[in-house]
Each structure stands twice: as structure tokens, then as C-alpha cells.
Design an enzyme around this catalytic site. Structure first.
Site, PDB file in Angstrom:
ATOM      1  CB  CYS A 116      -0.883   0.198   1.278  1.00  0.00           C
ATOM      2  SG  CYS A 116      -1.400  -1.624   1.597  1.00  0.00           S
TER       3      CYS A 116
ATOM      4  CG  HIS B 272      -3.318   3.507   2.651  1.00  0.00           C
ATOM      5  ND1 HIS B 272      -3.606   2.775   1.070  1.00  0.00           N
ATOM      6  CD2 HIS B 272      -3.152   2.072   3.474  1.00  0.00           C
ATOM      7  CE1 HIS B 272      -4.578   1.203   1.377  1.00  0.00           C
ATOM      8  NE2 HIS B 272      -4.131   1.130   2.473  1.00  0.00           N
TER       9      HIS B 272
ATOM     10  CG  ASN C 178      -6.961  -1.467   1.737  1.00  0.00           C
ATOM     11  OD1 ASN C 178      -5.888  -0.953   0.976  1.00  0.00           O
ATOM     12  ND2 ASN C 178      -6.327  -2.105   2.359  1.00  0.00           N
TER      13      ASN C 178
HETATM   14  N1  ACO Z   1     -18.320  -9.168   9.277  1.00  0.00           N
HETATM   15  C1  ACO Z   1     -18.622 -10.389  10.822  1.00  0.00           C
HETATM   16  N2  ACO Z   1     -18.331  -9.772  11.456  1.00  0.00           N
HETATM   17  C2  ACO Z   1     -16.939 -10.241  11.018  1.00  0.00           C
HETATM   18  C3  ACO Z   1     -16.112 -10.169  10.145  1.00  0.00           C
HETATM   19  C4  ACO Z   1     -17.272  -9.604   8.854  1.00  0.00           C
HETATM   20  N3  ACO Z   1     -16.627  -9.061   7.792  1.00  0.00           N
HETATM   21  N4  ACO Z   1     -14.827 -10.161  10.135  1.00  0.00           N
HETATM   22  C5  ACO Z   1     -14.489 -10.010  11.876  1.00  0.00           C
HETATM   23  N5  ACO Z   1     -15.481 -10.132  11.732  1.00  0.00           N
HETATM   24  C6  ACO Z   1     -15.994 -11.423  13.740  1.00  0.00           C
HETATM   25  C7  ACO Z   1     -14.513 -11.611  14.005  1.00  0.00           C
HETATM   26  O1  ACO Z   1     -14.252 -12.965  13.764  1.00  0.00           O
HETATM   27  C8  ACO Z   1     -14.372 -11.386  15.564  1.00  0.00           C
HETATM   28  O2  ACO Z   1     -15.452 -12.563  16.549  1.00  0.00           O
HETATM   29  P1  ACO Z   1     -15.208 -12.688  17.413  1.00  0.00           P
HETATM   30  O3  ACO Z   1     -14.838 -12.251  18.441  1.00  0.00           O
HETATM   31  O4  ACO Z   1     -16.728 -13.454  17.735  1.00  0.00           O
HETATM   32  O5  ACO Z   1     -14.024 -13.615  17.163  1.00  0.00           O
HETATM   33  C9  ACO Z   1     -14.845  -9.885  15.159  1.00  0.00           C
HETATM   34  O6  ACO Z   1     -15.358  -9.890  14.563  1.00  0.00           O
HETATM   35  C10 ACO Z   1     -13.848  -8.857  16.379  1.00  0.00           C
HETATM   36  O7  ACO Z   1     -12.897  -8.678  14.849  1.00  0.00           O
HETATM   37  P2  ACO Z   1     -11.403  -7.958  15.112  1.00  0.00           P
HETATM   38  O8  ACO Z   1     -10.671  -8.729  14.616  1.00  0.00           O
HETATM   39  O9  ACO Z   1     -11.199  -8.107  16.270  1.00  0.00           O
HETATM   40  O10 ACO Z   1     -12.474  -6.618  14.380  1.00  0.00           O
HETATM   41  P3  ACO Z   1     -11.534  -5.261  14.336  1.00  0.00           P
HETATM   42  O11 ACO Z   1     -11.897  -4.676  14.844  1.00  0.00           O
HETATM   43  O12 ACO Z   1     -10.144  -5.597  14.595  1.00  0.00           O
HETATM   44  O13 ACO Z   1     -11.211  -4.987  12.673  1.00  0.00           O
HETATM   45  C11 ACO Z   1     -10.312  -4.818  10.335  1.00  0.00           C
HETATM   46  C12 ACO Z   1     -11.223  -5.915  11.926  1.00  0.00           C
HETATM   47  C13 ACO Z   1     -11.306  -4.274   9.710  1.00  0.00           C
HETATM   48  C14 ACO Z   1      -9.652  -6.073   9.914  1.00  0.00           C
HETATM   49  C15 ACO Z   1      -8.842  -3.769  11.656  1.00  0.00           C
HETATM   50  O14 ACO Z   1      -9.042  -5.124  12.277  1.00  0.00           O
HETATM   51  C16 ACO Z   1      -8.297  -3.745  10.140  1.00  0.00           C
HETATM   52  O15 ACO Z   1      -8.693  -2.818   9.855  1.00  0.00           O
HETATM   53  N6  ACO Z   1      -6.767  -3.570  10.413  1.00  0.00           N
HETATM   54  C17 ACO Z   1      -5.992  -3.355   9.761  1.00  0.00           C
HETATM   55  C18 ACO Z   1      -6.703  -3.582   8.038  1.00  0.00           C
HETATM   56  C19 ACO Z   1      -5.584  -2.365   7.129  1.00  0.00           C
HETATM   57  O16 ACO Z   1      -5.091  -1.250   7.421  1.00  0.00           O
HETATM   58  N7  ACO Z   1      -4.490  -3.242   5.946  1.00  0.00           N
HETATM   59  C20 ACO Z   1      -3.437  -3.199   5.823  1.00  0.00           C
HETATM   60  C21 ACO Z   1      -4.012  -3.024   4.455  1.00  0.00           C
HETATM   61  S1  ACO Z   1      -3.826  -4.291   3.445  1.00  0.00           S
HETATM   62  C22 ACO Z   1      -2.655  -4.626   2.371  1.00  0.00           C
HETATM   63  O17 ACO Z   1      -2.104  -3.888   2.555  1.00  0.00           O
HETATM   64  C23 ACO Z   1      -2.841  -5.202   0.720  1.00  0.00           C
END
Ligand code: ACO
Length: 328
Positions: A113, A255, A285
Site C-alpha cells: 500500500c 491511505h 482499500n
Molecule cells: N463481518 C462480521 N464479523 C466479522 C467480520 C465480518 N466481515 N470480520 C471479522 N468479524 C468478527 C471476528 O470474527 C470477531 O468475532 P469474535 O469476536 O467472535 O471472534 C469480531 O468480528 C472482531 O474481529 P476483529 O478482527 O477483532 O475486528 P477488528 O475490530 O480488529 O476489525 C479489521 C477488523 C477491520 C480488519 C481491522 O483490524 C483493520 O482494519 N485492521 C487493519 C487492516 C489494514 O489496515 N490492512 C492493511 C492494508 S491491506 C494490504 O496491504 C493489502
């Protein structure tokens, strides 16, 4: 000494829109979860006959057309992508073929990214050294083609698109120009974000396919923490190198990975939210393409006036990060 100025912006997005409601039919998710956890409402998805080089070529043509520039004036094509048409030849070479502008150098940059930030710094260095005068820098990505559509924790996050700029030499110091760049990487965090298979560690086999190793994997929460940390520190460093302070900024283009990361950055920089460019709601993204797409929207909406100070800042797999400060 010549200076490097962004003289044109362009973008191209596939037509197909996939909403959160559409995803509810594919994986166990809800519009409410995606909206509140990420800020994404919908994303663009490329079709099988729209490879990255096609999106990128269209974005570059859009940039060239916006200033009536002849494609033959370009003397370098730099392309940031981790979703190339194929491992080689580079996507930059395929774009060159599509535009029918042979002979000029063409190169892909792999910094996830942050790739577009790396590309801008390379363009600036080439121009300030006097080697080249008109460089196309493109960010293009089709992450939906390497997303695991059975993994709700990743597939809802991504979209496809391309953005392009033309960086040109200017002799006038008071003209708009790139004022500073700051880049960094920390390979110790490499496993946070990966596409493990189809390289030399795990060449493609039936087993790598069965184990779904040709898809993106991500440790979301740790990536989130690192993102907030490096987005802030690299913003501060680029501002310092430009001799500016947070209050001098007219626009911040972060980003677009998660609206909560963008909010955290705005708060930590104490920048008014009206000065932050946001596209994640519509395009999700698209990795290296998010910043040039957002920059183009700001430009076309008249948000960039001569003399404005713009900060662009990215983080991504690697871990990599980068920031650029521009006087428009
Ligand atoms: N729909 C419903 N529930 C979901 C989903 C979904 N799509 N995805 C995960 N959950 C659930 C999980 O299973 C978990 O359930 P549990 O508590 O029963 O175990 C709950 O939601 C919470 O999951 P978390 O992973 O803790 O959710 P979080 O608040 O951390 O959000 C996210 C996840 C959006 C991915 C966040 O961590 C994030 O944005 N991280 C950074 C992502 C990023 O910046 N990526 C970089 C770029 S990508 C690249 O470089 C190609």
C-alpha cells in the site's frame, strides 16, 4: 537544479459496484459490521477481462488528457502494484504496450500500500538529478482477485482501481513542487500481511492452491496498531523535512485502509476533519491506488489551489510506510 512538480492527476475505476448488502449474500457478514468497523459502504470490482494494466493505462490517459499532454512526452513509467498482470513482464511494460509508447524505461515497484509513496520519491529523485523530465507514477491494484472470498475478515476490505500522476521538472523554485519524502520499512513485521504462495518460497502447486496460500492473509488487529503508529510518525517526519507544521496543511490524503485508522491519524495530527480526503466509503482499500485516486478526486473537485500544502501518507505490507509533502 530542477524541482519535481505534480502537473496532472487521473484515475480509473471499474464500473462494477459491490455493496455491503451484496457481500451479505456471499459471506457471514453484515452491512452494519463492515460500515462501523471499516467505514466501507461499497467497492469497485474488476471483471476478468480488466487486468491491472488496463485500469492503469486508462488512469494514465485520464491524467494526460487533463492537461492535453502528448503521451510521447513521457520519459519514464513507474507503477506501484502488488497485483501485477503477471510476475513478469512488469505491468509497467504492459501499460507501455497499451499506450504504444515504446523505448522509454518502465518499472514496477513492490511496496504494497506504500508503493505510490515510493514511486513519487523515485520520480522526484530522477527529476531533481536531471535524468528525466516527465515521469508517470501510477498506483494500480486488483486486490479482489487475490482475496479469499470465503474469509469474511479480509474479503470485505478490498476494492480495485488505479490512479496516476505526471511528475514534471520545473526550474522555478517558487512553483508548486514536491517538498519532501520520507520512506521506511520493517521486515520483521512481514508476516502481518502476506500472499505466501506463487513465489520462490512456495511455488504454485496443487497443495498451495488447496491450502489457499495464493490469497491475502492478514493479522488485522496488529496491522491496525502498526498503521496508526507509522502513519503518525511518518507524517511528522515528512512535515519536518518540508519545514512545515501540522497547522500549515490544507489537505491530508491518507491511505484508505480503515476509517478508524484515518480518524486516529487526524486526531493525532490535530488536523480538522474537513481537511482529510476520504474515499474508503465508496472504493474500499485499493492498496497503492488509494492515494492517487483520492488525490485526483481532490484535484477535480477544486480542493487543490496553487500554494496549498498537501500531505500524503501510507503504510502497507512489508511493513512499509511513506509520506510526501507537496506545495500544489
Ligand atoms: N463481518 C462480521 N464479523 C466479522 C467480520 C465480518 N466481515 N470480520 C471479522 N468479524 C468478527 C471476528 O470474527 C470477531 O468475532 P469474535 O469476536 O467472535 O471472534 C469480531 O468480528 C472482531 O474481529 P476483529 O478482527 O477483532 O475486528 P477488528 O475490530 O480488529 O476489525 C479489521 C477488523 C477491520 C480488519 C481491522 O483490524 C483493520 O482494519 N485492521 C487493519 C487492516 C489494514 O489496515 N490492512 C492493511 C492494508 S491491506 C494490504 O496491504 C493489502
Amino acid at each position: 537544479m530542477p524541482y519535481a512538480k505534480i502537473v496532472a492527476t487521473g484515475a480509473f475505476l471499474p464500473e462494477k459496484v459491490v455493496t455491503n448488502a451484496d457481500l451479505e449474500k456471499i459471506v457471514d457478514t453484515t452491512d452494519e459490521w463492515i460500515r462501523t468497523r471499516t467505514g466501507i459502504l461499497e467497492r469497485r470490482v474488476s471483471s476478468p477481462d480488466e487486468p491491472s494494466s488496463l485500469l492503469a493505462a486508462n488512469a494514465l490517459i485520464d491524467a494526460l488528457d487533463s492537461i492535453g499532454m502528448d503521451k510521447h512526452e513521457l520519459d519514464f513509467i513507474l507503477v506501484a502494484t502488488v497485483t501485477p498482470d503477471m510476475a513478469f513482464p512488469s505491468t509497467a511494460c504492459w501499460i507501455q504496450k497499451r499506450l504504444d509508447i515504446n523505448q522509454i524505461p518502465a518499472l514496477d515497484i513492490s511496496a504494497a500500500c506504500s508503493g505510490f509513496m515510493y514511486g513519487l520519491s523515485m520520480a522526484r529523485a530522477y527529476i531533481e538529478s536531471g535524468m528525466y523530465k516527465n515521469i508517470a507514477v501510477i498506483g494500480v491494484e486488483e486486490l479482489t482477485k487475490i482475496a479469499n472470498w470465503e474469509d469474511r475478515s479480509t474479503c470485505v476490505l478490498f476494492g480495485d482501481g488505479a490512479g496516476a500522476v505526471i511528475v514534471q521538472a520545473t526550474e522555478d523554485e517558487s512553483d508548486g513542487r514536491i517538498l519532501s519524502n520520507y520512506l521506511g520499512a520493517d521486515g520483521r513485521y512481514g508476516s502481518l500481511l502476506m500472499k505466501e504462495a506463487e513465489g520462490t518460497v512456495n511455488p504454485a502447486t496443487h497443495e498451495t492452491i488447496d491450502k489457499k496460500m495464493h490469497y491475502i492473509t492478514m493479522e488485522g488487529q496488529e496491522t491496525f496498531k502498526q498503521a496508526v503508529r507509522v502513519m503518525k510518525s511518518s507524517s511528522v517526519e515528512a512535515l519536518k523535512r518540508a519545514g512545515l507544521k501540522e497547522e500549515d496543511l490544507d489537505l491530508v490524503i491518507p491511505h484508505q485502509a480503515n476509517i478508524r485508522i484515518i480518524d486516529a491519524l487526524a486526531q493525532r495530527l490535530k488536523v480538522d476533519y474537513s481537511k482529510v480526503q476520504v474515499t474508503i466509503d465508496r472504493y474500499a482499500n485499493s492498496s497503492s491506488a488509494t492515494i492517487p485516486i483520492a488525490l485526483n478526486e481532490a484535484n477535480r473537485d477544486g480542493k487543490l489551489q496553487p500554494g496549498n500544502h498537501v500531505l500524503m501518507v501510507a503504510f502497507g505490507g512489508g511493513l512499509t510506510w511513506g509520506s510526501t509533502v507537496v506545495r500544489w
